[in-house]
Enzyme design. Structure first.
Site, PDB file in Angstrom:
ATOM      1  NE  ARG A 138      -0.530   2.417  -4.784  1.00 18.45           N
ATOM      2  CZ  ARG A 138      -0.772   2.988  -3.603  1.00 18.45           C
ATOM      3  NH1 ARG A 138      -0.789   2.255  -2.516  1.00 18.45           N
ATOM      4  NH2 ARG A 138      -0.994   4.283  -3.506  1.00 18.45           N
ATOM      5  CG  ASN A 153      -0.322  -0.006   2.524  1.00 18.66           C
ATOM      6  OD1 ASN A 153       0.840  -0.364   2.647  1.00 18.66           O
ATOM      7  ND2 ASN A 153      -1.068   0.374   3.542  1.00 18.66           N
ATOM      8  CB  CYS A 154       4.443   1.911   0.206  1.00 18.88           C
ATOM      9  SG  CYS A 154       5.691   3.199  -0.022  1.00 18.88           S
ATOM     10  N   GLY A 155       2.801   4.163  -1.776  1.00 15.51           N
ATOM     11  CA  GLY A 155       2.753   4.786  -3.099  1.00 15.51           C
ATOM     12  C   GLY A 155       4.040   4.619  -3.886  1.00 15.51           C
TER      13      GLY A 155
END
Length: 113
Positions: free
Chosen positions: A14, A9-11
């Site tokens: 991703r 879930n880390c930008g």
């Protein structure tokens, strides 16, 4: 093979995974939440990056733990990174020539994968 360490879930993670996928670069995913990094991982990463680079001082975990005020030694920082993997700047990408910490698309273009 390339290994990517981080949390889904880390930008930045991703973006890095999207970049690797777009270039057809195969990788092994290593989720910090499922398999936290070991002392061996950390020592390997420190061969290519400094503690200052690995320690994510901009993250929520760093602020919540109040680490800025503790004046930590190098040894203590290492212990915190193992105990609290969310303190590690993400992603960590291991590839044949070393590691890459974080995501910057322009610099990713220059790496020989």
């Amino acid at each position: 093979m390339v290994k990517v360490y981080g949390i889904k879930n880390c930008g930045s993670v991703r973006k890095a995974l999207k970049f690797l996928d777009s270039k057809g670069i195969e990788y092994k995913w290593c989720d910090f939440k499922i398999t936290p990094p070991t002392h061996k991982n950390l020592e390997y990463w420190l061969e290519s990056a400094s503690l200052e680079v690995l320690l994510n001082k901009k993250g929520t975990t760093y602020r919540k733990l109040g680490l800025k005020d503790l004046n930590l030694t190098e040894k203590e920082i290492k212990e915190w990174l193992i105990k609290e993997p969310m303190l590690i700047k993400r992603p960590i990408i291991e590839y044949s020539n070393g590691i890459i910490v974080g995501f910057d698309e322009d610099s990713y273009q220059n790496y020989i994968w």
